[in-house]
Design a protein around this motif. Structure first.
Motif, PDB file in Angstrom:
ATOM      1  N   LYS A 284       0.830  -1.207   0.000  1.00 33.52           N
ATOM      2  CA  LYS A 284       0.000   0.000   0.000  1.00 33.52           C
ATOM      3  C   LYS A 284       0.863   1.254   0.000  1.00 33.52           C
ATOM      4  O   LYS A 284       0.609   2.226  -0.736  1.00 33.52           O
ATOM      5  CB  LYS A 284      -0.916  -0.008   1.223  1.00 33.52           C
ATOM      6  N   GLU A 285       1.896   1.246   0.810  1.00 32.11           N
ATOM      7  CA  GLU A 285       2.799   2.384   0.870  1.00 32.11           C
ATOM      8  C   GLU A 285       3.547   2.551  -0.447  1.00 32.11           C
ATOM      9  O   GLU A 285       3.762   3.677  -0.928  1.00 32.11           O
ATOM     10  CB  GLU A 285       3.790   2.224   2.027  1.00 32.11           C
ATOM     11  N   ALA A 286       3.926   1.422  -1.052  1.00 38.52           N
ATOM     12  CA  ALA A 286       4.645   1.496  -2.337  1.00 38.52           C
ATOM     13  C   ALA A 286       3.751   2.073  -3.422  1.00 38.52           C
ATOM     14  O   ALA A 286       4.164   2.939  -4.203  1.00 38.52           O
ATOM     15  CB  ALA A 286       5.133   0.112  -2.740  1.00 38.52           C
ATOM     16  N   LEU A 287       2.512   1.591  -3.479  1.00 37.88           N
ATOM     17  CA  LEU A 287       1.570   2.130  -4.465  1.00 37.88           C
ATOM     18  C   LEU A 287       1.300   3.612  -4.212  1.00 37.88           C
ATOM     19  O   LEU A 287       1.222   4.407  -5.163  1.00 37.88           O
ATOM     20  CB  LEU A 287       0.258   1.349  -4.422  1.00 37.88           C
ATOM     21  N   ALA A 288       1.147   3.995  -2.945  1.00 39.54           N
ATOM     22  CA  ALA A 288       0.912   5.396  -2.633  1.00 39.54           C
ATOM     23  C   ALA A 288       2.083   6.259  -3.064  1.00 39.54           C
ATOM     24  O   ALA A 288       1.904   7.354  -3.619  1.00 39.54           O
ATOM     25  CB  ALA A 288       0.641   5.561  -1.127  1.00 39.54           C
ATOM     26  N   ALA A 289       3.308   5.773  -2.816  1.00 37.36           N
ATOM     27  CA  ALA A 289       4.486   6.536  -3.222  1.00 37.36           C
ATOM     28  C   ALA A 289       4.566   6.646  -4.741  1.00 37.36           C
ATOM     29  O   ALA A 289       4.917   7.700  -5.289  1.00 37.36           O
ATOM     30  CB  ALA A 289       5.742   5.873  -2.661  1.00 37.36           C
ATOM     31  N   GLU A 290       4.237   5.533  -5.452  1.00 33.20           N
ATOM     32  CA  GLU A 290       4.268   5.563  -6.918  1.00 33.20           C
ATOM     33  C   GLU A 290       3.262   6.568  -7.472  1.00 33.20           C
ATOM     34  O   GLU A 290       3.576   7.357  -8.380  1.00 33.20           O
ATOM     35  CB  GLU A 290       3.983   4.156  -7.467  1.00 33.20           C
ATOM     36  N   TYR A 291       2.057   6.538  -6.914  1.00 29.75           N
ATOM     37  CA  TYR A 291       1.034   7.483  -7.400  1.00 29.75           C
ATOM     38  C   TYR A 291       1.401   8.925  -7.066  1.00 29.75           C
ATOM     39  O   TYR A 291       1.114   9.848  -7.831  1.00 29.75           O
ATOM     40  CB  TYR A 291      -0.333   7.126  -6.816  1.00 29.75           C
ATOM     41  N   ARG A 292       2.033   9.150  -5.945  1.00 28.74           N
ATOM     42  CA  ARG A 292       2.458  10.504  -5.622  1.00 28.74           C
ATOM     43  C   ARG A 292       3.509  10.981  -6.605  1.00 28.74           C
ATOM     44  O   ARG A 292       3.529  12.146  -7.017  1.00 28.74           O
ATOM     45  CB  ARG A 292       3.001  10.559  -4.181  1.00 28.74           C
ATOM     46  N   GLY A 293       4.417  10.058  -6.982  1.00 23.09           N
ATOM     47  CA  GLY A 293       5.443  10.426  -7.964  1.00 23.09           C
ATOM     48  C   GLY A 293       4.819  10.757  -9.305  1.00 23.09           C
ATOM     49  O   GLY A 293       5.213  11.732  -9.966  1.00 23.09           O
ATOM     50  N   ARG A 294       3.892   9.920  -9.761  1.00 26.10           N
ATOM     51  CA  ARG A 294       3.220  10.203 -11.035  1.00 26.10           C
ATOM     52  C   ARG A 294       2.451  11.535 -10.991  1.00 26.10           C
ATOM     53  O   ARG A 294       2.443  12.290 -11.970  1.00 26.10           O
ATOM     54  CB  ARG A 294       2.268   9.075 -11.389  1.00 26.10           C
ATOM     55  N   GLU A 295       1.811  11.795  -9.854  1.00 27.53           N
ATOM     56  CA  GLU A 295       1.071  13.049  -9.738  1.00 27.53           C
ATOM     57  C   GLU A 295       2.001  14.238  -9.841  1.00 27.53           C
ATOM     58  O   GLU A 295       1.689  15.265 -10.478  1.00 27.53           O
ATOM     59  CB  GLU A 295       0.328  13.071  -8.391  1.00 27.53           C
ATOM     60  N   ALA A 296       3.184  14.104  -9.242  1.00 30.40           N
ATOM     61  CA  ALA A 296       4.171  15.191  -9.317  1.00 30.40           C
ATOM     62  C   ALA A 296       4.643  15.409 -10.739  1.00 30.40           C
ATOM     63  O   ALA A 296       4.807  16.539 -11.195  1.00 30.40           O
ATOM     64  CB  ALA A 296       5.348  14.910  -8.367  1.00 30.40           C
ATOM     65  N   GLU A 297       4.883  14.280 -11.471  1.00 32.17           N
ATOM     66  CA  GLU A 297       5.330  14.414 -12.886  1.00 32.17           C
ATOM     67  C   GLU A 297       4.250  15.077 -13.728  1.00 32.17           C
ATOM     68  O   GLU A 297       4.543  15.917 -14.580  1.00 32.17           O
ATOM     69  CB  GLU A 297       5.675  13.026 -13.438  1.00 32.17           C
ATOM     70  N   LEU A 298       2.997  14.676 -13.521  1.00 31.37           N
ATOM     71  CA  LEU A 298       1.913  15.286 -14.293  1.00 31.37           C
ATOM     72  C   LEU A 298       1.798  16.774 -14.004  1.00 31.37           C
ATOM     73  O   LEU A 298       1.560  17.591 -14.908  1.00 31.37           O
ATOM     74  CB  LEU A 298       0.592  14.605 -13.969  1.00 31.37           C
ATOM     75  N   LEU A 299       1.957  17.124 -12.732  1.00 38.11           N
ATOM     76  CA  LEU A 299       1.875  18.539 -12.395  1.00 38.11           C
ATOM     77  C   LEU A 299       3.003  19.338 -13.026  1.00 38.11           C
ATOM     78  O   LEU A 299       2.804  20.478 -13.480  1.00 38.11           O
ATOM     79  CB  LEU A 299       1.930  18.701 -10.861  1.00 38.11           C
ATOM     80  N   GLU A 300       4.205  18.717 -13.120  1.00 43.96           N
ATOM     81  CA  GLU A 300       5.332  19.409 -13.774  1.00 43.96           C
ATOM     82  C   GLU A 300       5.060  19.592 -15.256  1.00 43.96           C
ATOM     83  O   GLU A 300       5.375  20.643 -15.844  1.00 43.96           O
ATOM     84  CB  GLU A 300       6.614  18.621 -13.549  1.00 43.96           C
ATOM     85  N   LYS A 301       4.474  18.547 -15.904  1.00 38.92           N
ATOM     86  CA  LYS A 301       4.194  18.654 -17.334  1.00 38.92           C
ATOM     87  C   LYS A 301       3.085  19.711 -17.605  1.00 38.92           C
ATOM     88  O   LYS A 301       3.144  20.424 -18.597  1.00 38.92           O
ATOM     89  CB  LYS A 301       3.749  17.296 -17.878  1.00 38.92           C
TER      90      LYS A 301
END
Length: 302
Positions: A284-301
């Protein structure tokens, strides 16, 4: 004190120290020398017949006292002792006349004699002088045949009147005289009171009706805006409170879950369940961290 003293004691008493009255009224010798009384001028001195009849129709003592005080100009009887004494004296005389079933004219005639007797007392005359004046006044209106209703009285009526005044007024003559000769002690209190009065604006500040209505409308609109703002602020505060409570509940649940996972298992089944739960938490923590990373990349784009 005067009020209670004036009530008859029920004793049949004659005028003091003399029986001359009973002998004089029988002879009729003095009647021819007494000028006849005129109803219009000699009887209705203190009130008229209509006022007397209205007084006798009063339903209770309060109403009769109020009415008689107006007629006799004794309006201060509630606070002024002398007015109260005069009012009681007058009312007892009128009540006596009513009990004796005197007519209006005869009642007025008796009332005039009673008022004259009281005036003699107030003037400071001695008891003997007042008694002599009273006897002469009664003898002056005594007639063997007084008629159905006239200013005069029959001898037996004169006797009842004499007994009434001896048992009441003359029994307390000096007390009456004291009350009207000695000033009553006066105790005066002063205080400062704040009285609220309305503030009336000056006419110079008055507005035309159109401007006044516009002002009222603007004030109503402002009040409505304040009310709406207050409701919005209250809703926002309630929402924030609900969010805070949800966050607190979530934190408490996570703390309870962490404590449950950290607890040492007692059996093999608990150990397996704990390992599975730890593995799920890690995933659960790994998935949460992965989704947070993707959200950050999308926000940068973006």
């Amino acid at each position: 004190l005067i009020s209670s003293c004036f009530r008859p004691r029920g004793e049949k008493l004659g005028l003091a120290r003399s029986k001359a009255m009973s002998t004089e009224v029988d002879t009729g010798a003095s009647h021819n020398a007494t000028p006849a009384m005129t109803v219009d001028t000699d009887v209705w001195k203190h009130f008229n017949q209509q006022q007397l009849e209205e007084y006798q129709r009063c339903a209770d003592s309060e109403a009769s006292s109020s009415f008689l005080s107006e007629v006799l100009n004794l309006k201060g009887y509630r606070f002024e002792a002398r007015d109260a004494i005069k009012l009681d004296y007058a009312s007892y005389v009128l009540d006596f006349a009513k009990v004796q079933q005197f007519g209006p004219i005869r009642t007025a005639s008796l009332f005039n004699i009673a008022q004259k007797t009281l005036a003699v007392c107030i003037s400071g005359a001695s008891f003997q002088d007042a008694e002599a004046t009273f006897k002469m006044d009664l003898l002056g209106v005594c007639r063997p045949k007084a008629g159905l209703d006239s200013p005069f009285f029959q001898p037996e009526q004169i006797a009842r009147i004499g007994n009434f005044f001896v048992a009441t007024f003359f029994s307390h003559y000096r007390l009456y005289q004291y009350c009207f000769s000695v000033e009553q002690d006066l105790t005066q209190y002063t205080d400062t009171l704040l009285v609220e009065t309305p503030i009336i604006p000056a006419l110079e500040g008055a507005l035309p009706e159109e401007e006044w209505n516009a002002k009222l409308a603007a004030e109503a609109e402002a009040a409505e805006a304040l009310r709406a703002q207050a409701e919005a602020d209250a809703a926002a505060a309630a929402e924030a409170e609900a969010a805070r409570a949800a966050e607190q509940a979530k934190a408490e649940a996570e703390a309870a879950r962490a404590a449950e996972l950290a607890r040492k298992p007692a059996t093999l089944e608990e150990a397996v369940e704990q390992m599975v739960a730890l593995r799920l938490e890690a995933e659960k923590e790994a998935l949460a961290a992965e989704y947070r990373g993707r959200e950050a990349e999308l926000l940068e784009k973006i």
